[in-house]
Design a protein around this motif. Sequence first.
Motif, mmCIF file in Angstrom:
data_model
loop_
_atom_site.group_PDB
_atom_site.id
_atom_site.type_symbol
_atom_site.label_atom_id
_atom_site.label_comp_id
_atom_site.label_asym_id
_atom_site.label_seq_id
_atom_site.Cartn_x
_atom_site.Cartn_y
_atom_site.Cartn_z
ATOM 1 N N CYS A 57 -33.050 32.574 -19.740
ATOM 2 C CA CYS A 57 -32.101 32.996 -20.612
ATOM 3 C C CYS A 57 -32.529 34.541 -20.770
ATOM 4 C CB CYS A 57 -31.954 32.287 -21.892
ATOM 5 S SG CYS A 57 -31.116 30.763 -21.613
ATOM 6 N N ASN A 58 -32.862 34.992 -21.954
ATOM 7 C CA ASN A 58 -33.106 36.351 -22.193
ATOM 8 C C ASN A 58 -34.706 36.631 -22.351
ATOM 9 O OD1 ASN A 58 -33.169 34.916 -24.582
ATOM 10 N ND2 ASN A 58 -32.609 36.679 -25.803
ATOM 11 N N GLU A 182 -26.236 33.164 -28.087
ATOM 12 C CA GLU A 182 -25.594 34.615 -27.977
ATOM 13 C C GLU A 182 -25.918 34.938 -26.362
ATOM 14 O OE1 GLU A 182 -27.822 36.554 -30.927
ATOM 15 O OE2 GLU A 182 -26.528 35.896 -32.668
ATOM 16 N N TYR A 183 -26.963 34.660 -25.933
ATOM 17 C CA TYR A 183 -27.373 35.168 -24.644
ATOM 18 C C TYR A 183 -26.327 34.496 -23.629
ATOM 19 C CZ TYR A 183 -29.494 35.203 -20.074
ATOM 20 O OH TYR A 183 -29.658 35.405 -18.729
ATOM 21 N N ARG A 184 -26.109 33.101 -23.713
ATOM 22 C CA ARG A 184 -25.014 32.442 -22.979
ATOM 23 C C ARG A 184 -23.941 33.178 -23.013
ATOM 24 N NH1 ARG A 184 -26.615 26.305 -24.399
ATOM 25 N NH2 ARG A 184 -28.065 25.871 -22.719
ATOM 26 N N ASP A 186 -23.227 36.385 -23.769
ATOM 27 C CA ASP A 186 -23.414 37.624 -22.729
ATOM 28 C C ASP A 186 -23.491 37.163 -21.177
ATOM 29 O OD1 ASP A 186 -23.329 39.590 -24.558
ATOM 30 O OD2 ASP A 186 -25.370 39.797 -24.979
ATOM 31 N N PHE A 187 -24.073 36.151 -20.913
ATOM 32 C CA PHE A 187 -24.174 35.953 -19.517
ATOM 33 C C PHE A 187 -22.818 35.386 -18.726
ATOM 34 C CE2 PHE A 187 -25.336 32.612 -16.082
ATOM 35 C CZ PHE A 187 -26.207 33.550 -15.409
ATOM 36 N N LYS A 191 -21.022 36.711 -15.237
ATOM 37 C CA LYS A 191 -21.349 35.500 -14.251
ATOM 38 C C LYS A 191 -20.378 35.781 -12.886
ATOM 39 C CE LYS A 191 -20.568 31.612 -16.460
ATOM 40 N NZ LYS A 191 -20.571 30.126 -16.742
ATOM 41 N N ILE A 224 -24.297 45.674 -20.315
ATOM 42 C CA ILE A 224 -24.569 44.098 -20.458
ATOM 43 C C ILE A 224 -25.273 43.540 -19.281
ATOM 44 C CG2 ILE A 224 -23.399 41.794 -20.414
ATOM 45 C CD1 ILE A 224 -21.048 43.230 -21.979
ATOM 46 N N LYS A 227 -28.853 44.244 -19.667
ATOM 47 C CA LYS A 227 -29.535 43.740 -20.909
ATOM 48 C C LYS A 227 -29.617 42.213 -20.604
ATOM 49 C CE LYS A 227 -27.799 42.313 -25.540
ATOM 50 N NZ LYS A 227 -26.632 41.898 -26.470
ATOM 51 N N THR A 228 -28.729 41.511 -19.794
ATOM 52 C CA THR A 228 -28.866 40.103 -19.639
ATOM 53 C C THR A 228 -29.823 39.884 -18.427
ATOM 54 O OG1 THR A 228 -26.663 39.972 -20.262
ATOM 55 C CG2 THR A 228 -27.387 38.153 -19.219
ATOM 56 N N THR A 229 -29.749 40.517 -17.484
ATOM 57 C CA THR A 229 -30.709 40.222 -16.202
ATOM 58 C C THR A 229 -32.057 41.202 -16.131
ATOM 59 O OG1 THR A 229 -29.820 41.926 -14.713
ATOM 60 C CG2 THR A 229 -28.808 39.691 -15.121
#
Length: 295
Positions: A57-58, A182-184, A186-187, A191, A224, A227-229
């Motif tokens: 996740c993050n 919250e991460y999911r 953004d993810f 996607k 985003i 931030k996410t990856t």
Amino acid sequence: MNSIKPIHESKKHGKDDFSYSVYHSIIPYWLKSFPFHWHDEVEITYMQEGSALFTVCNRKLLVSEGDILIANCRYPHSVEQYGESRADFFSILFNPNLLKDQILDNENIKKIENITEGKLIFPELLRKDTPINRKLTPLIVELIKYRKKSYTDFQMGVLGCLYLIFQILGENSLSDDRTVSEYRADFSKIKPAINAVINHYEQKITIENAAAECCLSESHFMKIFKKTTGKSFNEFLIGHRLNKASQMLKDTDDRVVDIANSCGFYNQSYFTRMFLRHYSVTPSEYRKLNTAKGE
């Protein structure tokens, strides 16, 4: 680009009636990194030697020798080389539903269902020499030792070890936390772009294309995605292409120029430069090194 496939990794792990597999990985010799993906199975990684940087996740987690890392069901995760470090690790994947049996009482069946549904999660990083690690390591080592007999002579042993592992982890399970939720969120926004990379890496994919796939402005998309990856979109795209190229250099006799083209690099000098930067050897040298290891 063609229609986008879901990022959900649909590869079958194990057999239809026995969803269980053990994979051996060595960084940087067999792979430099493995991109974000998720699957229905729990993934238990045991670091046999060295260190590698995992992202679940993050959360970025440095996993070192003797540590155990757990990616819960449907948790996006990835791995990459940590600096110049070598990493030798095994990943055990199993679907918790494999453990559902008529002999279990309703309470234990419910625990398994809560894990598969994400209502309960296993702790992610179990450091070497912690009490829970010491309990799990002998069981994991046993599964690794007999991995080539997982579907024959040791199949009952696999189930026995998994039941004990599940029992130990279940006693230390946690509720799904808000940070991951919250991460999911953004993810899920990026996607489509990750799907495009995974399924169409050989095609020309620009930031403009990727942002449009996600219905985001370019600036918002880049923010985003980073931030996410933890990587820019171009870094992610090039890394995935190089990973595919490295696999082809090991597994095929195709010419280097053909491999470069099939992986989205239409300028061979640029491909060689990026490969050298990523693997510290040229594509031809990488092939020779891996051929020598296989002899």
